[in-house]
Design an enzyme around this catalytic site. Sequence first.
Site, PDB file in Angstrom:
ATOM      1  N   LYS A 285       0.843  -1.195   0.000  1.00  0.00           N
ATOM      2  CA  LYS A 285       0.000   0.000   0.000  1.00  0.00           C
ATOM      3  C   LYS A 285       0.879   1.245   0.000  1.00  0.00           C
ATOM      4  CE  LYS A 285      -4.690  -0.530   1.659  1.00  0.00           C
ATOM      5  NZ  LYS A 285      -5.675  -0.077   2.649  1.00  0.00           N
ATOM      6  N   GLU A 372     -18.998  -7.063   9.637  1.00  0.00           N
ATOM      7  CA  GLU A 372     -19.960  -6.372  10.471  1.00  0.00           C
ATOM      8  C   GLU A 372     -21.009  -7.319  11.061  1.00  0.00           C
ATOM      9  OE1 GLU A 372     -18.232  -3.460   7.565  1.00  0.00           O
ATOM     10  OE2 GLU A 372     -19.111  -5.470   7.409  1.00  0.00           O
ATOM     11  N   ARG A 400     -25.108  -3.516   7.008  1.00  0.00           N
ATOM     12  CA  ARG A 400     -24.838  -4.899   6.638  1.00  0.00           C
ATOM     13  C   ARG A 400     -25.192  -5.872   7.759  1.00  0.00           C
ATOM     14  NH1 ARG A 400     -19.300  -4.922   3.199  1.00  0.00           N
ATOM     15  NH2 ARG A 400     -20.537  -6.372   1.991  1.00  0.00           N
TER      16      ARG A 400
END
Length: 629
Positions: A285, A372, A400
Amino acid sequence: MSDNRILDIISSPADLKLLSNEELSILASEIRQEIVSVTSKTGGHVASSLGAVEIILALHSLLDCPKDKIVFDVGHQAYAHKLVTGRLKDFPTLRTYGGMSGFPKPSESPYDVHYSGHASDSLSVALGLAEARDLSGADNKVVALIGDAALSGGMAFEALNNIGQAQTPMVIILNDNEMSISHNVGALMKHLGYMRASSQYRQARDTMQEHLESSGPVGKALTSFGRNMKESMKQFVIPHSMIFEQLGIVCTAPVDGHNIAQLRETLRAVLAANGPVLMHVVTRKGEGYMPAVRNPEKFHGIGPYNIATGEVIKSDKPSAPKYTNVFGSALVKEAETNQDIVAITAAMKGGTGLDAFAEKFPKRFVDTGISEEHAVGFAGGLAAGGKKPVVALYSTFMQRAIDQMIINVALPKLDVVFAIDRAGIVGADGPTHHGVFDLVYARMVPNMRVLAPSNEAELVHGLHTALAMGGPFAIRYPRGEAEGVPLPEVPEVLPEGKARMVREGDDVALLAFGRMVGYACKAAEALEQQGISVRVVDMRWVKPLDADAIREAAGTKLVVTVEEGVIAGGAGEGVLGEMARMGLHTPALNLGISDAFVTQGGVGQLLHEQGLDAEGIATSVKDRYQQLT
């Protein structure tokens, strides 16, 4: 723009097919410079997009898009994709009102396959596209690009199971960068760690099987076990990297995600496969920009910044604390006196303000990763075991876990607090991230209490109230700076279902929820100057609503509700229901988010567009009031 850039002559992905590997590597560097240059002004998802540049160039150099399909998971790594699909000229408008979306958006370009924004859905979408292709007799390629963190989501595992069963040709590129919004956690990440360290095993596996098949009766007897035999060979050669192949998906050895030649060579092979293949690509990243490499979590989603230092550009004017930080500090104080409090989040420790809590109470902090549904079900189990879990999630991601909120928490009436961050309009991330549905899904659930604090002091009182009252409890608060009011030294338990009068008035009653209270007060001041006396009530409670405050409001000529959420099924409609129950017939007006998805842009711009700033509220109230008088 600098002179003589390859990037400036790329008008479509077809142009990439004319470039050598060396030229594609130069282009990758130019794209990174463009991403950093633009996002330093607009902000954006920097680290993830910088890390995926070579993957995207390799894909577009070999595929024939838009006939072939690239499905991005989340989509925050897609900036290079936008730059090579004819959108270089518009790239400076990234994430601005009326400008380019920060995520793939089909209405923006035929090269964007689906509306990305939430994690773990790409594999399901890609499999659907592949099956549609097969049913239509077409031959286009389908590729899903998913990060290792998103792969931990339950929806991704459901899709992997189906993909293994379907055995239709498609390619899954696993972008393994060891990061989500926060550092990845969990057993799957350890599994991927083994895979990063492993050597190529497929040749050894196949050689061993061929040897057994040709070694006489014993070998033939062994191979008669068919697939079970093949699985045992895989386990024998390298037992730690079998999860994907046990699901029926061929998996490559790890590939350097910043080596164009390796990527293209491997891609050619996997795109020719007659079944599903997972291509394991290891990236970093922030690649190419050291501030993002050193702090990828900060550069996951960042505002305008100084390119030389990577520091966020801050306004010179004094600022109020952010709601997120106020919540985090208040929770730490509550946990100091209550040993049962456990903080839970789903791959967003920093984003939800839980860094300090995690540092001070590491045994009472749990990051479940991008999951979640599991986070809420897990909280239900903790509560059943006598603990007081506080689940901190963004409003858009809390969506969600509605089923778990209902079945695993509310039905058994368990003591779980939902801290719903980023509620309302969030700005530049656009329609996939606006938290405009939580008032609806929270208030519809039996046994649930719902608070919408109007400022940071109310948030502190609200958290204390939620922890004191027990049972399922949701507190929703916005992103960004709070109102600048003093914080209480000792929080209070708010009386249940009781509103707070903010301003007296006789002509119109403005019943406001959350930060809309401040806008309602400014609107009331403007209307007062035009001869309309306006009462403003901070409703505080979305559930239970204050029936007395509603009854008193009905004594004016017009009742107006103002909420930073969708009108359909929202708090305002709840007020109308209470009025009908009590037989009150005062004219009423609901102000909130219209029945359409809200675009990206500055929060102030978007509130103005929705008629929810002070000017918009005042205009709507005046127009309706004049119709009545």
